[in-house]
Design a protein around this motif. Structure first.
Motif, mmCIF file in Angstrom:
data_model
loop_
_atom_site.group_PDB
_atom_site.id
_atom_site.type_symbol
_atom_site.label_atom_id
_atom_site.label_comp_id
_atom_site.label_asym_id
_atom_site.label_seq_id
_atom_site.Cartn_x
_atom_site.Cartn_y
_atom_site.Cartn_z
ATOM 1 N N LEU A 1 0.821 -1.208 0.000
ATOM 2 C CA LEU A 1 0.000 0.000 0.000
ATOM 3 C C LEU A 1 0.855 1.258 0.000
ATOM 4 O O LEU A 1 0.482 2.264 -0.614
ATOM 5 N N ALA A 2 1.976 1.216 0.707
ATOM 6 C CA ALA A 2 2.787 2.421 0.865
ATOM 7 C C ALA A 2 4.183 2.036 1.340
ATOM 8 O O ALA A 2 4.402 0.952 1.886
ATOM 9 N N TYR A 3 5.126 2.940 1.127
ATOM 10 C CA TYR A 3 6.411 2.887 1.800
ATOM 11 C C TYR A 3 6.318 3.832 2.996
ATOM 12 O O TYR A 3 5.752 4.932 2.893
ATOM 13 N N ALA A 4 6.840 3.407 4.123
ATOM 14 C CA ALA A 4 6.656 4.193 5.336
ATOM 15 C C ALA A 4 7.893 4.146 6.213
ATOM 16 O O ALA A 4 8.673 3.180 6.189
ATOM 17 N N ASP A 5 8.070 5.202 6.982
ATOM 18 C CA ASP A 5 9.066 5.231 8.038
ATOM 19 C C ASP A 5 8.759 4.069 8.994
ATOM 20 O O ASP A 5 7.600 3.835 9.334
ATOM 21 N N PRO A 6 9.759 3.315 9.444
ATOM 22 C CA PRO A 6 9.489 2.186 10.342
ATOM 23 C C PRO A 6 8.692 2.551 11.590
ATOM 24 O O PRO A 6 7.999 1.705 12.143
ATOM 25 N N LEU A 7 8.784 3.806 12.023
ATOM 26 C CA LEU A 7 8.020 4.236 13.200
ATOM 27 C C LEU A 7 6.729 4.939 12.834
ATOM 28 O O LEU A 7 5.979 5.356 13.716
ATOM 29 N N GLY A 8 6.441 5.098 11.531
ATOM 30 C CA GLY A 8 5.154 5.641 11.121
ATOM 31 C C GLY A 8 5.111 7.129 10.857
ATOM 32 O O GLY A 8 4.041 7.681 10.593
ATOM 33 N N GLY A 9 6.237 7.823 10.914
ATOM 34 C CA GLY A 9 6.234 9.270 10.784
ATOM 35 C C GLY A 9 6.042 9.790 9.374
ATOM 36 O O GLY A 9 5.769 10.978 9.183
ATOM 37 N N SER A 10 6.164 8.937 8.366
ATOM 38 C CA SER A 10 5.930 9.353 6.981
ATOM 39 C C SER A 10 5.350 8.173 6.215
ATOM 40 O O SER A 10 5.689 7.017 6.466
ATOM 41 N N VAL A 11 4.445 8.495 5.283
ATOM 42 C CA VAL A 11 3.764 7.473 4.491
ATOM 43 C C VAL A 11 3.734 7.935 3.044
ATOM 44 O O VAL A 11 3.219 9.012 2.735
ATOM 45 N N GLU A 12 4.311 7.124 2.166
ATOM 46 C CA GLU A 12 4.289 7.416 0.733
ATOM 47 C C GLU A 12 3.344 6.420 0.069
ATOM 48 O O GLU A 12 3.691 5.281 -0.211
ATOM 49 N N TRP A 13 2.096 6.862 -0.143
ATOM 50 C CA TRP A 13 1.049 5.975 -0.650
ATOM 51 C C TRP A 13 1.301 5.652 -2.122
ATOM 52 O O TRP A 13 1.617 6.525 -2.909
ATOM 53 N N LEU A 14 1.171 4.380 -2.448
ATOM 54 C CA LEU A 14 1.458 3.936 -3.801
ATOM 55 C C LEU A 14 0.236 4.131 -4.713
ATOM 56 O O LEU A 14 -0.904 3.953 -4.260
ATOM 57 N N PRO A 15 0.431 4.443 -5.976
ATOM 58 C CA PRO A 15 -0.686 4.607 -6.899
ATOM 59 C C PRO A 15 -1.466 3.304 -7.073
ATOM 60 O O PRO A 15 -0.913 2.218 -6.977
ATOM 61 N N GLY A 16 -2.774 3.430 -7.289
ATOM 62 C CA GLY A 16 -3.588 2.265 -7.583
ATOM 63 C C GLY A 16 -3.987 1.494 -6.357
ATOM 64 O O GLY A 16 -4.511 0.372 -6.475
#
Length: 324
Positions: A309-324
């Motif tokens: 669904l996304a690439y994220a900081d291991p602690l949750g501070g950033s979320v890069e949501w994937l297309p589709g």
């Protein structure tokens, strides 16, 4: 190799490879241990499974070690060696980071609710009450605010979001957690231990965890003592979810701590139950991905049933949501 020499090498690696990026104090202490045979012999009394440098340093701080030079810490350790060894026999390295709920929320958003939430490796259960925290998602120039139905929470989690992530509060009607060594958020000793696990200088994180402990304690989160890697435990938990709810099994941060065979059996068991599985994992921790993943350094993959669904900081501070 003598056990105490292994301790020296372990702390030398920590001083070289892990500590400098996060804590100058821990880097100094670890380098000191790596060069001090007497301290190594003290720490060799601790089983290797409980002798990780962050855990050793946390226990000494919890018991009153001064956060000063290595020489001051060494003097304290030698004087309190028996107490440290005894405490290490009862504690294990645990990470209970409520900020991971900022990544969990968008993964839950598309699950048909209401949800029965199960967390494996729940520690003190701080990630079992995501609907009782407030969120501020920074999306470019905009901020998306989410609050519990009762209003602003004492816990405010902030995360940066890239992409079109679904951001809304989940409806959680039932929850359960298990951990091999569960912690009680209302117990003073368990609270002190969790806060001691926060590295020196991470003051904001310490405040966040302390506030989350208050929320989880007031809610009455109950984490049962059980082996989170046992397939029978997973099956029993999923069967306990009341009818009409969607069972969701969360393994945020758990899988890297399990041996590969245990990890694979656990994933198989989760899949066999038919529950929705949400996790935040390093790309190489399993091979259940439904499409290729290639996160950069310091990023985990947020996924649902193996679907990235996304690439994220291991602690949750950033979320890069994937297309589709």
């Amino acid at each position: 190799m003598d056990r105490w020499r292994e301790v020296g090498e372990r702390f030398a690696r920590f001083a070289r490879d892990e500590a400098p990026a996060r804590s100058a104090l821990y880097a100094e202490w670890a380098a000191g241990v790596a060069a001090d045979e007497r301290v190594q012999r003290v720490l060799a009394r601790i089983p290797a499974t409980r002798g990780q440098p962050p855990l050793v340093f946390a226990l000494t701080r919890m018991l009153g070690a001064p956060e000063g030079t290595f020489d001051r810490w060494r003097k304290w350790l030698v004087a309190h060696a028996d107490a440290v060894v005894a405490e290490a026999a009862q504690r294990s390295l645990q990470t209970n980071e409520p900020l991971r709920c900022a990544a969990l929320l968008p993964a839950l958003a598309e699950v048909p609710g209401p949800v029965g939430l199960i967390e494996l490796g729940a520690s003190a259960g701080l990630c079992l009450v995501p609907d009782h925290y407030s969120y501020r998602y920074v999306c470019g120039d905009d901020v998306v605010a989410l609050d519990p139905v009762t209003g602003l929470s004492p816990v405010l989690l902030e995360a940066r979001v890239i992409g079109d992530a679904p951001l809304r509060m989940p409806a959680i009607a039932w929850r359960a957690g298990v951990d091999l060594s569960p912690l009680d958020p209302a117990d003073p000793d368990d609270r002190a231990f969790l806060l001691a696990l926060v590295w020196p200088g991470e003051d904001q994180r310490a405040r966040r965890i302390e506030a989350s402990l208050d929320v989880a304690g007031a809610f009455g989160v109950d984490v049962a003592p059980a082996d989170a890697g046992d397939p029978a435990v997973v099956r029993r938990l999923v069967e306990a979810v009341p009818g009409g709810l969607t069972p969701v099994v969360s393994t945020l941060g758990l899988l890297p701590h399990l041996a590969r065979p245990v990890r694979e059996r656990l994933i198989d068991a989760i899949v066999e139950t038919g529950a929705t599985w949400i996790s935040l994992d390093p790309a190489g921790v399993h091979d259940r991905w439904t499409s290729p993943v290639a996160p950069g350094p310091g990023r985990f993959v947020l996924h649902r049933d193996g679907r990235p669904l996304a690439y994220a900081d291991p602690l949750g501070g950033s979320v890069e949501w994937l297309p589709g």
